[in-house]
Design an enzyme around this catalytic site. Structure first.
Site, short mmCIF file in Angstrom:
data_model
loop_
_atom_site.label_atom_id
_atom_site.label_comp_id
_atom_site.label_asym_id
_atom_site.label_seq_id
_atom_site.Cartn_x
_atom_site.Cartn_y
_atom_site.Cartn_z
N ASP A 67 0.82 -1.21 0.00
CA ASP A 67 0.00 0.00 0.00
C ASP A 67 0.86 1.26 0.00
O ASP A 67 2.08 1.19 0.14
CB ASP A 67 -0.96 -0.01 1.21
CG ASP A 67 -0.27 -0.39 2.52
OD1 ASP A 67 0.98 -0.41 2.57
OD2 ASP A 67 -0.97 -0.68 3.50
N ASN A 134 -7.69 -2.46 14.42
CA ASN A 134 -9.07 -2.85 14.08
C ASN A 134 -9.11 -4.07 13.15
O ASN A 134 -10.15 -4.40 12.60
CB ASN A 134 -9.81 -1.67 13.41
CG ASN A 134 -9.14 -1.23 12.11
OD1 ASN A 134 -8.14 -1.81 11.68
ND2 ASN A 134 -9.68 -0.20 11.48
N HIS A 136 -7.35 -4.36 10.34
CA HIS A 136 -7.08 -4.08 8.92
C HIS A 136 -5.78 -4.72 8.48
O HIS A 136 -4.85 -4.90 9.26
CB HIS A 136 -7.15 -2.58 8.60
CG HIS A 136 -5.97 -1.76 9.01
ND1 HIS A 136 -6.05 -0.80 9.98
CD2 HIS A 136 -4.70 -1.71 8.56
CE1 HIS A 136 -4.87 -0.21 10.12
NE2 HIS A 136 -4.02 -0.75 9.27
N GLU A 141 -9.84 -1.88 5.25
CA GLU A 141 -10.46 -1.51 6.53
C GLU A 141 -11.74 -2.32 6.76
O GLU A 141 -12.41 -2.71 5.79
CB GLU A 141 -10.81 -0.01 6.51
CG GLU A 141 -9.61 0.93 6.36
CD GLU A 141 -8.82 1.09 7.67
OE1 GLU A 141 -9.02 0.30 8.62
OE2 GLU A 141 -8.00 2.02 7.73
C1 GLP Z 1 -0.69 0.59 8.55
C2 GLP Z 1 -0.35 -0.22 7.32
C3 GLP Z 1 -0.49 -1.70 7.56
C4 GLP Z 1 0.21 -2.07 8.86
C5 GLP Z 1 -0.50 -1.42 10.00
C6 GLP Z 1 0.14 -1.71 11.35
O1 GLP Z 1 -1.95 1.14 8.53
N1 GLP Z 1 -1.12 0.15 6.19
O2 GLP Z 1 0.04 -2.42 6.48
O3 GLP Z 1 0.16 -3.47 9.04
O4 GLP Z 1 -0.50 0.00 9.81
O5 GLP Z 1 1.24 -0.89 11.57
P1 GLP Z 1 2.23 -1.02 12.78
O6 GLP Z 1 3.05 -2.23 12.49
O7 GLP Z 1 3.05 0.22 12.74
O8 GLP Z 1 1.43 -1.18 14.01
#
Ligand code: GLP
Length: 244
Positions: A67, A134, A136, A141
């Site tokens: 992404d 959440n 995702h 989402e």
């Molecule tokens: C973001 C990314 C995800 C990632 C998530 C968790 O929103 N788009 O791909 O898995 O956050 O991030 P973190 O590892 O910093 O908690």
């Protein structure tokens, strides 16, 4: 789903990096699906160590990311392109032309098409995933319906809140992003999801404690994938009451 409880997050990252090394070494042209976020950072650190100390070469590796924020230039320090260059690509012998992260500051519809074309033409041997509080995955989402293919998404308010820790203020967090769809993600031959931290409790409860699959908790779709491993550290496993 294979679920592995590790002593700590470092062990989860070391184990993931070893899996990735095996995939790189056994395929002539390895294609890796990569993720950003704090959870994945140490995996890239471990890969850089393996490159330096164990002859791991990325010369034949291609990558596609999950992404990217819409509106951020690749030079912005919170763009996912910047993250990948900083944590991995600039530190190993990968050909930067074989790496793909959607471009956040260009005409969005044309870039979306390019992203989907890239996904259609590259069969990922491996996909690394983190998870949002959440549930995702990438930027898929929670919703009544999810997308199979790459799309542009309105980032959930709770995700903007969660990701604001990386920005100067919540207002600086982009409101839209490109993301692979769940169908794209589930096409990877092998998937590893890592989870650490109390804020991931609800998502991990839905993933590990029950049998339910729900688009309202996108990570639960991983239950349908034939070769997925979850690394969860002991602290989080204990917190959610997971005991194997
Ligand atoms: C973001 C990314 C995800 C990632 C998530 C968790 O929103 N788009 O791909 O898995 O956050 O991030 P973190 O590892 O910093 O908690």
């Amino acid at each position: 789903m294979k679920i592995i409880v590790t002593e700590n997050h470092l062990e989860s990252c070391e184990k993931t990096a070893k899996i990735m090394m095996d995939i790189i070494n056994k395929n002539e042209k390895p294609i890796l699906g990569l993720a950003t976020g704090g959870t994945a950072e140490q995996v890239y650190e471990e890969l850089v160590k393996l490159h330096k100390n164990s002859n791991l070469s990325f010369k034949n590796v291609s990558t596609v990311n999950l992404d990217e924020y819409i509106g951020l230039a690749p030079t912005h320090d919170q763009s996912y392109r910047y993250f990948m260059n900083h944590h991995l690509f600039s530190k190993v012998d990968i050909n930067i032309e074989n790496t793909y992260v959607p471009l956040g500051n260009t005409e969005a519809n044309a870039e979306l098409k390019k992203f989907q074309d890239k996904l259609n033409s590259t069969k990922r041997h491996f996909q690394i995933l983190g998870v949002g509080p959440n549930g995702h995955v990438a930027f898929n989402e929670p919703n009544a319906n999810l997308h199979a293919n790459a799309h542009i998404v309105d980032i959930a308010e709770s995700t903007i809140e969660a990701n604001s820790r990386y920005f100067n203020s919540k207002n600086d967090v982009p409101k839209k992003a490109f993301t692979q769809g769940m169908g794209d993600i589930l096409k990877a031959e092998q998937i590893v999801l890592l989870a650490t931290g109390a804020n991931k409790s609800d998502a991990m409860k839905s993933l590990l404690l029950g049998d339910e699959i729900s688009t309202e908790c996108p990570c639960t779709l991983l239950k349908t994938h034939p070769n997925t491993t979850i690394f969860i550290d002991k602290d989080l496993a204990t917190l959610i009451g997971y005991n194997g």
